[in-house]
Scaffold this motif. Structure first.
Motif, PDB file in Angstrom:
ATOM      1  N   ASP A   4       0.843  -1.201   0.000  1.00  0.00           N
ATOM      2  CA  ASP A   4       0.000   0.000   0.000  1.00  0.00           C
ATOM      3  C   ASP A   4       0.881   1.255   0.000  1.00  0.00           C
ATOM      4  O   ASP A   4       1.443   1.637   1.026  1.00  0.00           O
ATOM      5  CB  ASP A   4      -0.912  -0.017   1.229  1.00  0.00           C
ATOM      6  CG  ASP A   4      -1.935   1.115   1.223  1.00  0.00           C
ATOM      7  OD1 ASP A   4      -1.681   2.151   0.592  1.00  0.00           O
ATOM      8  OD2 ASP A   4      -2.981   0.954   1.868  1.00  0.00           O
ATOM      9  N   LYS A   5       0.980   1.912  -1.151  1.00  0.00           N
ATOM     10  CA  LYS A   5       1.848   3.085  -1.275  1.00  0.00           C
ATOM     11  C   LYS A   5       1.368   4.247  -0.408  1.00  0.00           C
ATOM     12  O   LYS A   5       2.170   4.970   0.172  1.00  0.00           O
ATOM     13  CB  LYS A   5       1.934   3.527  -2.737  1.00  0.00           C
ATOM     14  CG  LYS A   5       2.707   2.577  -3.628  1.00  0.00           C
ATOM     15  CD  LYS A   5       2.832   3.135  -5.048  1.00  0.00           C
ATOM     16  CE  LYS A   5       3.645   2.195  -5.919  1.00  0.00           C
ATOM     17  NZ  LYS A   5       3.796   2.713  -7.309  1.00  0.00           N
ATOM     18  N   SER A   6       0.054   4.423  -0.345  1.00  0.00           N
ATOM     19  CA  SER A   6      -0.495   5.525   0.449  1.00  0.00           C
ATOM     20  C   SER A   6      -0.129   5.374   1.914  1.00  0.00           C
ATOM     21  O   SER A   6       0.346   6.315   2.559  1.00  0.00           O
ATOM     22  CB  SER A   6      -2.016   5.580   0.289  1.00  0.00           C
ATOM     23  OG  SER A   6      -2.565   6.579   1.118  1.00  0.00           O
ATOM     24  N   TYR A   7      -0.350   4.172   2.454  1.00  0.00           N
ATOM     25  CA  TYR A   7       0.003   3.927   3.858  1.00  0.00           C
ATOM     26  C   TYR A   7       1.494   4.102   4.070  1.00  0.00           C
ATOM     27  O   TYR A   7       1.923   4.750   5.037  1.00  0.00           O
ATOM     28  CB  TYR A   7      -0.422   2.517   4.273  1.00  0.00           C
ATOM     29  CG  TYR A   7       0.022   2.156   5.676  1.00  0.00           C
ATOM     30  CD1 TYR A   7      -0.602   2.709   6.783  1.00  0.00           C
ATOM     31  CD2 TYR A   7       1.092   1.273   5.885  1.00  0.00           C
ATOM     32  CE1 TYR A   7      -0.186   2.394   8.071  1.00  0.00           C
ATOM     33  CE2 TYR A   7       1.514   0.952   7.161  1.00  0.00           C
ATOM     34  CZ  TYR A   7       0.872   1.516   8.253  1.00  0.00           C
ATOM     35  OH  TYR A   7       1.301   1.216   9.528  1.00  0.00           O
ATOM     36  N   PHE A   8       2.299   3.558   3.173  1.00  0.00           N
ATOM     37  CA  PHE A   8       3.750   3.664   3.329  1.00  0.00           C
ATOM     38  C   PHE A   8       4.202   5.112   3.411  1.00  0.00           C
ATOM     39  O   PHE A   8       4.973   5.479   4.310  1.00  0.00           O
ATOM     40  CB  PHE A   8       4.479   2.970   2.182  1.00  0.00           C
ATOM     41  CG  PHE A   8       5.965   3.225   2.213  1.00  0.00           C
ATOM     42  CD1 PHE A   8       6.781   2.536   3.090  1.00  0.00           C
ATOM     43  CD2 PHE A   8       6.536   4.207   1.406  1.00  0.00           C
ATOM     44  CE1 PHE A   8       8.150   2.795   3.158  1.00  0.00           C
ATOM     45  CE2 PHE A   8       7.905   4.470   1.460  1.00  0.00           C
ATOM     46  CZ  PHE A   8       8.711   3.767   2.331  1.00  0.00           C
ATOM     47  N   HIS A   9       3.757   5.935   2.494  1.00  0.00           N
ATOM     48  CA  HIS A   9       4.235   7.318   2.471  1.00  0.00           C
ATOM     49  C   HIS A   9       3.757   8.104   3.697  1.00  0.00           C
ATOM     50  O   HIS A   9       4.466   8.993   4.182  1.00  0.00           O
ATOM     51  CB  HIS A   9       3.828   8.002   1.175  1.00  0.00           C
ATOM     52  CG  HIS A   9       4.606   7.514  -0.013  1.00  0.00           C
ATOM     53  ND1 HIS A   9       5.968   7.706  -0.127  1.00  0.00           N
ATOM     54  CD2 HIS A   9       4.233   6.820  -1.119  1.00  0.00           C
ATOM     55  CE1 HIS A   9       6.398   7.161  -1.256  1.00  0.00           C
ATOM     56  NE2 HIS A   9       5.375   6.606  -1.864  1.00  0.00           N
ATOM     57  N   LYS A  10       2.590   7.746   4.224  1.00  0.00           N
ATOM     58  CA  LYS A  10       2.121   8.411   5.444  1.00  0.00           C
ATOM     59  C   LYS A  10       3.003   8.062   6.635  1.00  0.00           C
ATOM     60  O   LYS A  10       3.398   8.952   7.407  1.00  0.00           O
ATOM     61  CB  LYS A  10       0.669   8.027   5.723  1.00  0.00           C
ATOM     62  CG  LYS A  10      -0.333   8.666   4.779  1.00  0.00           C
ATOM     63  CD  LYS A  10      -1.745   8.171   5.056  1.00  0.00           C
ATOM     64  CE  LYS A  10      -2.741   8.775   4.085  1.00  0.00           C
ATOM     65  NZ  LYS A  10      -4.118   8.262   4.316  1.00  0.00           N
ATOM     66  N   VAL A  11       3.307   6.771   6.803  1.00  0.00           N
ATOM     67  CA  VAL A  11       4.128   6.397   7.955  1.00  0.00           C
ATOM     68  C   VAL A  11       5.583   6.815   7.749  1.00  0.00           C
ATOM     69  O   VAL A  11       6.285   7.124   8.716  1.00  0.00           O
ATOM     70  CB  VAL A  11       4.019   4.887   8.275  1.00  0.00           C
ATOM     71  CG1 VAL A  11       2.609   4.550   8.750  1.00  0.00           C
ATOM     72  CG2 VAL A  11       4.420   4.018   7.097  1.00  0.00           C
ATOM     73  N   PHE A  12       6.046   6.830   6.495  1.00  0.00           N
ATOM     74  CA  PHE A  12       7.398   7.307   6.192  1.00  0.00           C
ATOM     75  C   PHE A  12       7.537   8.761   6.634  1.00  0.00           C
ATOM     76  O   PHE A  12       8.500   9.126   7.334  1.00  0.00           O
ATOM     77  CB  PHE A  12       7.651   7.170   4.689  1.00  0.00           C
ATOM     78  CG  PHE A  12       9.032   7.578   4.240  1.00  0.00           C
ATOM     79  CD1 PHE A  12      10.060   6.647   4.163  1.00  0.00           C
ATOM     80  CD2 PHE A  12       9.307   8.898   3.867  1.00  0.00           C
ATOM     81  CE1 PHE A  12      11.332   7.014   3.732  1.00  0.00           C
ATOM     82  CE2 PHE A  12      10.577   9.271   3.429  1.00  0.00           C
ATOM     83  CZ  PHE A  12      11.589   8.330   3.370  1.00  0.00           C
ATOM     84  N   ASN A  13       6.580   9.596   6.274  1.00  0.00           N
ATOM     85  CA  ASN A  13       6.644  11.007   6.648  1.00  0.00           C
ATOM     86  C   ASN A  13       6.488  11.202   8.151  1.00  0.00           C
ATOM     87  O   ASN A  13       7.135  12.080   8.738  1.00  0.00           O
ATOM     88  CB  ASN A  13       5.568  11.792   5.901  1.00  0.00           C
ATOM     89  CG  ASN A  13       5.906  12.005   4.443  1.00  0.00           C
ATOM     90  OD1 ASN A  13       7.063  12.228   4.091  1.00  0.00           O
ATOM     91  ND2 ASN A  13       4.913  11.930   3.575  1.00  0.00           N
ATOM     92  N   GLU A  14       5.654  10.401   8.783  1.00  0.00           N
ATOM     93  CA  GLU A  14       5.500  10.480  10.239  1.00  0.00           C
ATOM     94  C   GLU A  14       6.812  10.110  10.923  1.00  0.00           C
ATOM     95  O   GLU A  14       7.217  10.735  11.913  1.00  0.00           O
ATOM     96  CB  GLU A  14       4.379   9.546  10.696  1.00  0.00           C
ATOM     97  CG  GLU A  14       4.044   9.627  12.176  1.00  0.00           C
ATOM     98  CD  GLU A  14       3.213  10.838  12.566  1.00  0.00           C
ATOM     99  OE1 GLU A  14       2.983  11.023  13.780  1.00  0.00           O
ATOM    100  OE2 GLU A  14       2.801  11.596  11.672  1.00  0.00           O
ATOM    101  N   ALA A  15       7.510   9.092  10.378  1.00  0.00           N
ATOM    102  CA  ALA A  15       8.795   8.682  10.938  1.00  0.00           C
ATOM    103  C   ALA A  15       9.849   9.766  10.760  1.00  0.00           C
ATOM    104  O   ALA A  15      10.674   9.997  11.650  1.00  0.00           O
ATOM    105  CB  ALA A  15       9.257   7.384  10.285  1.00  0.00           C
ATOM    106  N   VAL A  16       9.836  10.441   9.620  1.00  0.00           N
ATOM    107  CA  VAL A  16      10.759  11.568   9.412  1.00  0.00           C
ATOM    108  C   VAL A  16      10.498  12.658  10.455  1.00  0.00           C
ATOM    109  O   VAL A  16      11.435  13.175  11.080  1.00  0.00           O
ATOM    110  CB  VAL A  16      10.616  12.132   7.984  1.00  0.00           C
ATOM    111  CG1 VAL A  16      11.382  13.450   7.843  1.00  0.00           C
ATOM    112  CG2 VAL A  16      11.127  11.135   6.949  1.00  0.00           C
ATOM    113  N   ASP A  17       9.234  12.983  10.658  1.00  0.00           N
ATOM    114  CA  ASP A  17       8.885  14.007  11.652  1.00  0.00           C
ATOM    115  C   ASP A  17       9.352  13.607  13.051  1.00  0.00           C
ATOM    116  O   ASP A  17       9.847  14.444  13.817  1.00  0.00           O
ATOM    117  CB  ASP A  17       7.372  14.233  11.669  1.00  0.00           C
ATOM    118  CG  ASP A  17       6.886  15.061  10.491  1.00  0.00           C
ATOM    119  OD1 ASP A  17       7.724  15.709   9.828  1.00  0.00           O
ATOM    120  OD2 ASP A  17       5.670  15.069  10.234  1.00  0.00           O
TER     121      ASP A  17
END
Length: 234
Positions: free
Chosen positions: A120-133
């Motif tokens: 799931d690309k949408s889920y991945f990019h959301k958690v990726f950005n949350e992890a960056v934050d």
């Protein structure tokens, strides 16, 4: 970042009471297709949802294992992405296998990203950005930078963690690597440094006991052009 706190006080790691001076951050992912935070964080605080199996990590040795990390990133019951702090940031976690000489347990803050089926690309990019934050927040808190961040598999190569593949079995599926992750952290840290040269006044536009109302207000504010608006949970 959508940061919440639920310290796993019943976990044997927390009860051990040992602290560290954080020198780095280690990124983990759970290795199971279950993106829901309630699988690992509990009991339900009204946002997580009920774990019907009661197999979260707020118990002495979850699944009979001596494991505990400082935070989890994943889905709340309503499907939104959040970060839950589960240990004090300077607490010695159990995430690298305690038998390792020079273990990352003694030096690194750790967090787990809840995996889905990895497609799931949408889920991945959301958690990726949350992890960056989250990493930006921790870097600012402890005077670290992007070079202080590694993943579990990199920790193994450095001889400070057990032999796990995370997160490099997942990130490349969506065009990301740990280098691109570190670069994203670097860019946000630099942007913050640039903003520090200016004086800002922050304005609170509301306080809500129901998250849906807060989400609606955030959406309204962003439509007015305030793209940096965020929800902070206290």
């Amino acid at each position: 970042m959508n940061l919440h706190k639920l310290i796993l006080t019943k976990n044997a790691c927390y009860k051990a009471g040992k602290t560290i001076t954080p020198k780095g951050i280690m990124v983990h992912s759970t290795g199971a297709s279950n993106p829901w935070l309630k699988r690992y964080v509990g009991p339900d605080d009204g946002l997580l949802g009920k774990n019907q199996y009661n197999n979260h990590w707020n118990q002495d040795k979850p699944g009979g294992k001596q494991v505990c990390v400082h935070a989890f990133i994943g889905k709340l019951e309503d499907g939104t992405i959040a970060t839950y702090q589960t240990l004090p940031w300077n607490h010695r976690g159990w995430h690298c296998s305690s038998g390792w000489k020079g273990s990352g347990n003694d030096t690194h803050i750790s967090f787990e990203i809840c995996e889905d089926n990895l497609t799931d690309k949408s889920y991945f990019h959301k958690v990726f950005n949350e992890a960056v934050d989250l990493c930006v927040y921790l870097c600012n808190l402890y005077g670290l930078n992007e070079n202080s961040i590694i993943c579990h598999s990199e920790g193994y190569k450095l001889g400070i963690a057990s032999n796990h593949a995370d997160v490099m079995h997942w990130f490349p599926r969506h065009g990301e690597t740990m280098d691109s992750f570190r670069n994203a952290v670097k860019e946000r840290l630099q942007a913050e440094e640039e903003r520090e040269g200016k004086k800002y006044y922050r304005v609170q536009v509301g306080a809500y006991s129901i998250k849906a109302n807060a989400d609606a207000q955030l959406d309204k504010v962003k439509k007015l052009g305030f793209r940096d608006a965020v929800i902070r949970y206290d």
